[in-house]
Motif scaffolding. Structure first.
Motif, mmCIF file in Angstrom:
data_model
loop_
_atom_site.group_PDB
_atom_site.id
_atom_site.type_symbol
_atom_site.label_atom_id
_atom_site.label_comp_id
_atom_site.label_asym_id
_atom_site.label_seq_id
_atom_site.Cartn_x
_atom_site.Cartn_y
_atom_site.Cartn_z
ATOM 1 N N GLN A 245 0.829 -1.205 0.000
ATOM 2 C CA GLN A 245 0.000 0.000 0.000
ATOM 3 C C GLN A 245 0.865 1.256 0.000
ATOM 4 O O GLN A 245 0.500 2.272 -0.577
ATOM 5 C CB GLN A 245 -0.923 0.002 1.217
ATOM 6 N N THR A 271 0.774 9.369 -0.587
ATOM 7 C CA THR A 271 -0.241 8.313 -0.495
ATOM 8 C C THR A 271 -0.822 8.274 0.912
ATOM 9 O O THR A 271 -0.083 8.120 1.890
ATOM 10 C CB THR A 271 0.360 6.938 -0.828
ATOM 11 N N VAL A 273 -3.742 6.469 3.328
ATOM 12 C CA VAL A 273 -4.579 5.267 3.400
ATOM 13 C C VAL A 273 -5.285 5.216 4.750
ATOM 14 O O VAL A 273 -4.683 5.500 5.792
ATOM 15 C CB VAL A 273 -3.728 3.986 3.217
ATOM 16 N N PRO A 288 -6.490 4.921 -1.984
ATOM 17 C CA PRO A 288 -5.884 6.033 -1.230
ATOM 18 C C PRO A 288 -6.587 7.356 -1.507
ATOM 19 O O PRO A 288 -7.184 7.569 -2.564
ATOM 20 C CB PRO A 288 -4.440 6.047 -1.744
#
Length: 479
Positions: A245, A271, A273, A288
């Motif tokens: 991720q 990013t 998340v 995201p």
């Protein structure tokens, strides 16, 4: 370092606290004749050790105080005074502290967090104790550790004029504070550590190798509390790793205070998340979030709204998000022309968010009027990057701030300048210090502050980590 007695008092803002007296001028640490540099107490992980309570310097400090208040030496304020002269060093003014204890780490720690005491005790009297978790920044990746620490026998700082000392603490005033620790190995250096509010043994860590991991350290806590049947140094249980991720390291990390197990992580690629606990593990909640340009430096869940969080980054923006919508933030402002390093959401006044920038700018924003891009407070005291900030957990107007300029400042935003008293001082020929009236305390003596936290259960106690160790203190004028 600490507060100065004297000078014009600041007044509380318009509401109702006009009778309270707050000495608002910060007292810097004083220049003194150069002696042997103070050494922190060393300890071995997994063993008990001592902590430095600063009391050995009390006679030296008292002598320096007399010289400082009567001669050319005085309270040292970075940005107001030049660097110490040759043959001088800076020493603490212990009278400004109810408590101060320092400890050295084997390796520097960029981040730490306080944990709940497993006994459920809320410390309000001395001697105190505290549990904390920290992650190291070792020279070799394989040497890094996740450390759980128990600090006990935290007595009041002794003063020469301590005739009114708490009798309960007097019996052990000469006892050294005790540090016990347990550790669990990690594969990389730690950028940030955060404990789950509802279960502080669940610890999220951002690693330098680009992984966000969650570890359960309950075995280490049990070992430290003395309730473990076995000996040795038990290891933490790794519960989760973020996998692919995130493709690079990050710093943004925050647990939800309203939904147990819910977590945000953000990296240097931008990013962001959201994670939730599902079927025995953590899973990403969809794709995201998109909005920031460049690294996201900090994240904060709303203290009372389960679907709202805030973020900041190197693009100079502070953003508010609806957690259910990943394609763009709900609101954003450009808070600085430089990087925004940290943000803090006020848990007592939920409409207030503070931000700290790379140029040292400290701003406070009212979310009820967020679109205006006009802060309700602009405090430009610090000369270098703001590295950490946090609101007092029980006082809505008090904010603590650390900076790369080697200062940790404490502010009471309910104070305002007393123009009548200043006029009286001018008439009497007295100088009015060029210090913001909201500035109530300055803590120094640590090199390159990285992070600070108010202890959630010991009122007014602050922990601060820096390149040269961790300090636990309570300012004399902060409850």
């Amino acid at each position: 370092m600490g507060r100065v007695r004297g000078g014009p008092r600041a007044k509380r803002g318009a509401e109702d606290h006009e009778d309270d007296e707050f000495a608002h001028l910060p007292q810097g640490i004083r220049p003194e004749e150069l002696g042997e540099l103070e050494q922190y107490e060393e300890y071995d992980e997994g063993e008990e050790g001592g902590m430095d309570d600063g009391s050995d310097d009390e006679q030296q400090n008292a002598a320096a105080m007399e010289e400082a208040t009567s001669g050319e030496n005085g309270a040292y304020l970075p940005g107001k005074h030049g660097p110490p002269r040759a043959g001088e060093q800076l020493v603490h003014d212990n009278s400004a502290y109810d408590m101060m204890h320092k400890l050295n780490m084997e390796w520097p720690c960029l981040s730490f967090d306080f944990m709940r005491d497993p006994s459920g005790v809320r410390n309000s009297t001395f001697p105190m104790s505290a549990y904390a978790v920290a992650g190291t920044q070792a020279d070799i990746a394989s040497r890094n550790k996740l450390m759980v620490m128990r600090m006990s026998s935290l007595h009041k700082t002794k003063h020469d004029d301590d005739s009114d000392a708490d009798s309960e603490d007097e019996a052990g005033a000469d006892d050294e504070a005790v540090l016990s620790s347990r550790f669990s190995p990690l594969k990389a250096a730690v950028n940030r550590v955060r404990c789950m509010p509802q279960e502080s043994s669940n610890v999220a860590v951002w690693l330098e190798n680009g992984q966000m991991e969650i570890h359960n350290v309950s075995k280490l806590v049990t070992s430290l509390s003395g309730s473990s049947a076995g000996g040795g140094n038990p290891k933490a249980d790794k519960l989760f790793g973020s996998g692919k991720q995130h493709r690079t390291e990050g710093y943004g990390l925050d647990w939800s205070r309203t939904v147990p197990g819910r977590l945000l992580s953000a990296d240097c690629n931008g990013t962001l998340v959201a994670w939730s606990y599902q079927n025995g593990t953590w899973k990403a909640n969809g794709s995201p979030y998109k909005g920031h340009k460049g690294s996201i430096e900090d994240l904060q869940w709303s203290p009372n709204e389960p679907e709202v969080f805030a973020s900041c980054g190197v693009d100079g923006t502070v953003r508010l998000w609806d957690a259910r919508k990943t394609n763009g933030s709900a609101l954003h402002i450009t808070a600085s022309k430089t990087d925004i390093n940290v943000i803090a959401w006020n848990s007592c006044a939920n409409h207030m968010v503070a931000s700290g920038a790379d140029d040292g700018g400290l701003r406070v924003w009212d979310l009820r009027n967020f679109k205006s891009s006009a802060p309700v407070a602009s405090l430009d005291w610090h000369k270098e990057a703001i590295t950490s900030l946090e609101w007092h957990p029980f006082e809505s107007s008090i904010l603590a701030v650390s900076s790369a300029d080697d200062q940790l400042s404490i502010w009471d935003l309910s104070l305002e300048r007393d123009e009548e008293e200043e006029a009286a001082m001018r008439e009497a020929g007295q100088a009015i210090p060029d210090v913001p009236p909201q500035l109530v305390f300055v803590h120094q003596g640590q090199r390159d502050f990285k992070e600070l936290h108010f202890h959630p259960f010991s009122t007014g106690v602050i922990g601060s980590t820096s390149l040269d160790g961790l300090c636990l203190f309570k300012a004399e004028n902060i409850d």
